[in-house]
Scaffold this motif. Sequence first.
Motif, short mmCIF file in Angstrom:
data_model
loop_
_atom_site.label_atom_id
_atom_site.label_comp_id
_atom_site.label_asym_id
_atom_site.label_seq_id
_atom_site.Cartn_x
_atom_site.Cartn_y
_atom_site.Cartn_z
N SER A 100 -8.05 10.41 7.43
CA SER A 100 -9.03 9.38 7.11
C SER A 100 -9.08 8.32 8.20
O SER A 100 -8.07 7.69 8.51
N SER A 101 -10.26 8.11 8.74
CA SER A 101 -10.39 7.11 9.80
C SER A 101 -10.32 5.68 9.27
O SER A 101 -10.16 4.74 10.04
N PHE A 102 -10.44 5.49 7.96
CA PHE A 102 -10.42 4.16 7.38
C PHE A 102 -9.10 3.82 6.68
O PHE A 102 -8.89 2.69 6.25
N GLU A 103 -8.20 4.79 6.55
CA GLU A 103 -6.94 4.55 5.85
C GLU A 103 -6.06 3.53 6.56
O GLU A 103 -5.39 2.73 5.92
N VAL B 218 0.87 -1.18 0.00
CA VAL B 218 0.00 0.00 0.00
C VAL B 218 0.90 1.23 0.00
O VAL B 218 1.97 1.23 0.60
N SER B 219 0.48 2.24 -0.72
CA SER B 219 1.21 3.51 -0.77
C SER B 219 0.29 4.61 -0.27
O SER B 219 -0.82 4.79 -0.78
N THR B 220 0.73 5.34 0.73
CA THR B 220 -0.07 6.40 1.32
C THR B 220 0.87 7.46 1.87
O THR B 220 2.07 7.40 1.66
N ASP B 221 0.33 8.42 2.58
CA ASP B 221 1.15 9.42 3.26
C ASP B 221 0.60 9.66 4.66
O ASP B 221 -0.51 9.25 4.99
N LEU B 222 1.38 10.32 5.48
CA LEU B 222 0.98 10.51 6.88
C LEU B 222 -0.24 11.41 7.00
O LEU B 222 -1.05 11.23 7.91
N GLY B 223 -0.38 12.37 6.12
CA GLY B 223 -1.55 13.24 6.15
C GLY B 223 -2.83 12.48 5.94
O GLY B 223 -3.83 12.70 6.64
#
Length: 81
Positions: free
Chosen positions: A56-59, A46-51
Motif C-alpha cells: 500500500s502506497s498510503f500505509e 498503529v498496528s500493521t505488517d510489513l506486507g
Amino acid sequence: MYAILLRAITRDSSQHYFLELIGPGGTGKSTFANLLLALVGITNSVSTDLGTLERSSFESSSLLNKYLILLSDISTYRGSI
C-alpha cells in the motif's frame, strides 16, 4: 523492557526504540503489546505488517506522528522491504 515502558508512559520521543519479541505462544508477547497499547492509547499507535507497508502506497502515512508502531509476524515476511 522497562525502558520501553518508561518511554511509553512519559511519551519521550527524543530517542527511537525497537523491541523485537520472539518466542513460542503463551509467553506474554501479546500481553506486553496490549500493555503498551493501553499506555500509549489507540489514537497514538498503529498496528500493521510489513506486507501491507510494501503493497500500500498510503500505509506509511499512517505511521506519521505515532508513539507506538506494532508490526506483527515479521519473521514470516519474505518481501523486499
